[in-house]
Structures are given as structure tokens and as C-alpha cells.
Scaffold this motif. Structure first.
Motif, PDB file in Angstrom:
ATOM      1  N   ASP A   1      35.861  89.284  16.851  1.00 39.50           N
ATOM      2  CA  ASP A   1      37.029  89.191  15.986  1.00 39.50           C
ATOM      3  C   ASP A   1      38.017  90.321  16.294  1.00 39.50           C
ATOM      4  OD1 ASP A   1      38.525  87.949  13.991  1.00 39.50           O
ATOM      5  OD2 ASP A   1      37.659  89.197  12.415  1.00 39.50           O
TER       6      ASP A   1
ATOM      7  N   ARG B   1      41.801  89.489  17.438  1.00 41.41           N
ATOM      8  CA  ARG B   1      42.959  90.031  16.701  1.00 41.41           C
ATOM      9  C   ARG B   1      43.866  90.857  17.601  1.00 41.41           C
ATOM     10  NH1 ARG B   1      40.613  92.129  10.866  1.00 41.41           N
ATOM     11  NH2 ARG B   1      39.623  90.174  10.256  1.00 41.41           N
TER      12      ARG B   1
ATOM     13  N   GLU C   1      51.428  82.861  12.049  1.00 41.17           N
ATOM     14  CA  GLU C   1      50.330  83.805  12.275  1.00 41.17           C
ATOM     15  C   GLU C   1      50.709  85.186  11.748  1.00 41.17           C
ATOM     16  OE1 GLU C   1      46.764  85.599  13.433  1.00 41.17           O
ATOM     17  OE2 GLU C   1      47.274  83.505  13.118  1.00 41.17           O
TER      18      GLU C   1
ATOM     19  N   ARG D   1      50.566  85.126   7.973  1.00 43.23           N
ATOM     20  CA  ARG D   1      49.185  85.119   7.516  1.00 43.23           C
ATOM     21  C   ARG D   1      48.609  86.534   7.531  1.00 43.23           C
ATOM     22  NH1 ARG D   1      44.454  85.642   9.281  1.00 43.23           N
ATOM     23  NH2 ARG D   1      45.018  85.765  11.463  1.00 43.23           N
ATOM     24  N   ARG D   2      48.884  87.275   8.614  1.00 40.70           N
ATOM     25  CA  ARG D   2      48.381  88.644   8.711  1.00 40.70           C
ATOM     26  C   ARG D   2      49.013  89.536   7.648  1.00 40.70           C
ATOM     27  NH1 ARG D   2      49.917  89.187  14.269  1.00 40.70           N
ATOM     28  NH2 ARG D   2      50.511  91.296  13.742  1.00 40.70           N
TER      29      ARG D   2
ATOM     30  N   GLU E   1      50.156  88.577   4.730  1.00 39.30           N
ATOM     31  CA  GLU E   1      49.567  88.206   3.442  1.00 39.30           C
ATOM     32  C   GLU E   1      48.196  88.845   3.246  1.00 39.30           C
ATOM     33  OE1 GLU E   1      49.582  83.934   3.263  1.00 39.30           O
ATOM     34  OE2 GLU E   1      51.762  83.858   3.073  1.00 39.30           O
ATOM     35  N   GLU E   2      47.395  88.906   4.302  1.00 41.13           N
ATOM     36  CA  GLU E   2      46.082  89.557   4.209  1.00 41.13           C
ATOM     37  C   GLU E   2      46.237  91.021   3.808  1.00 41.13           C
ATOM     38  OE1 GLU E   2      43.864  89.243   7.838  1.00 41.13           O
ATOM     39  OE2 GLU E   2      43.806  87.055   7.752  1.00 41.13           O
ATOM     40  N   HIS E   3      47.153  91.719   4.467  1.00 44.59           N
ATOM     41  CA  HIS E   3      47.362  93.136   4.177  1.00 44.59           C
ATOM     42  C   HIS E   3      47.924  93.331   2.769  1.00 44.59           C
ATOM     43  CE1 HIS E   3      46.306  94.559   8.158  1.00 44.59           C
ATOM     44  NE2 HIS E   3      47.132  93.672   8.698  1.00 44.59           N
TER      45      HIS E   3
ATOM     46  N   THR F   1      47.566  91.385   0.215  1.00 43.33           N
ATOM     47  CA  THR F   1      46.526  91.073  -0.766  1.00 43.33           C
ATOM     48  C   THR F   1      45.680  92.313  -1.042  1.00 43.33           C
ATOM     49  OG1 THR F   1      46.464  88.745  -0.141  1.00 43.33           O
ATOM     50  CG2 THR F   1      44.515  89.614  -1.244  1.00 43.33           C
ATOM     51  N   ARG F   2      45.295  92.998   0.022  1.00 41.59           N
ATOM     52  CA  ARG F   2      44.512  94.229  -0.150  1.00 41.59           C
ATOM     53  C   ARG F   2      45.332  95.301  -0.878  1.00 41.59           C
ATOM     54  NH1 ARG F   2      42.663  92.756   5.007  1.00 41.59           N
ATOM     55  NH2 ARG F   2      43.963  94.274   6.068  1.00 41.59           N
TER      56      ARG F   2
ATOM     57  N   GLU G   1      45.510  94.418  -4.594  1.00 39.58           N
ATOM     58  CA  GLU G   1      44.229  94.716  -5.246  1.00 39.58           C
ATOM     59  C   GLU G   1      44.085  96.212  -5.497  1.00 39.58           C
ATOM     60  OE1 GLU G   1      41.432  92.965  -2.542  1.00 39.58           O
ATOM     61  OE2 GLU G   1      41.836  90.928  -3.259  1.00 39.58           O
TER      62      GLU G   1
END
Length: 124
Positions: free
Chosen positions: A15, A19, A87, A90-91, A93-95, A97-98, A101
Motif C-alpha cells: 500500500d 500510494r 483520486e 479522495r485523498r 477527504e481521508e486527511h 476526516t482525520r 476527528e
């Protein structure tokens, strides 16, 4: 092609490779038609199993980032700008999201998050 592998952090090696190669392609550092190192060469350089590099290359091909020409190797596939944008989103959004949180658990308000994002993005 510089790929850095970390054994800490819990991210599988295949992975990490996937990436990083995606990032090189999306940033234009690897151009359409450019040859990637052979699976064996990359495995030897990174001191990992050929099976791991094979899995990474298969993932990259499945997602449309590279193509394999039998007997010749793997090459950067033509990139659809819309696919590249998706893409990237998406990346991001992942960051984010963290980050959200972490902000919620630390009591940071949405307004403070927006202000911080504006500063980091350069709008202020």
C-alpha cells in the motif's frame, strides 16, 4: 523513482508503494508512457519480496494508473484528468476526516477549523 518504505505505522508495504507511485503520477513526476522499474528490480532496491511489488503493481493497474505490456514491463498509463481529480479529492477527504476527528476530540469548533483551513490554504 524514489520510494520510501516504513515498517512503523501499520500501513502494508504494498500500500505504501501504491500510494507513493500514485502520488508521483498525479504530480506529474512520472509521465505517461514512462517505464516503471521491473518488479524484481524494485523488490531488490527496497529489499522486499517480489510478491509485494507484484501486488502493488497489480493494484496500480487495476486502478488505471499503469499498464503492463507482456515481455516489456509496466508503464504509466494515460491519465484521465477527471480520474486524477477524483483520486486527489479522495485523498484529501481521508486527511480531512482525520483532522475533523482530532478537532472534535480536542474541542476545536467548526469556525476555528475553517479559519485554520483558510490560513493553511492561503486565502488569508
Amino acid at each position: 523513482m524514489d520510494i520510501i518504505i516504513s515498517n512503523a505505522g501499520g500501513v502494508p508495504i504494498y500500500d505504501q508503494i501504491t500510494r507513493q507511485v500514485k502520488g508521483l503520477i498525479l504530480r506529474g513526476e512520472l509521465k505517461e508512457g514512462e517505464a516503471l522499474p521491473s518488479m524484481r528490480l524494485l523488490a531488490r532496491e527496497l529489499r522486499i519480496s517480489v510478491i509485494t511489488t507484484k501486488r502493488a503493481y497489480e493494484e496500480l493497474e487495476r486502478e488505471g494508473f499503469i499498464t503492463t505490456v507482456p515481455g516489456k514491463g509496466c508503464f504509466v498509463a494515460p491519465q484521465d484528468p477527471e480520474l486524477a481529480r477524483e483520486e486527489t479529492l479522495r485523498r484529501v477527504e481521508e486527511h480531512l476526516t482525520r483532522a475533523v476527528e482530532a478537532a472534535k476530540s480536542g474541542g476545536v469548533t467548526l469556525e476555528e477549523m475553517k479559519d485554520t483551513l483558510n490560513i493553511l490554504y492561503g486565502d488569508e
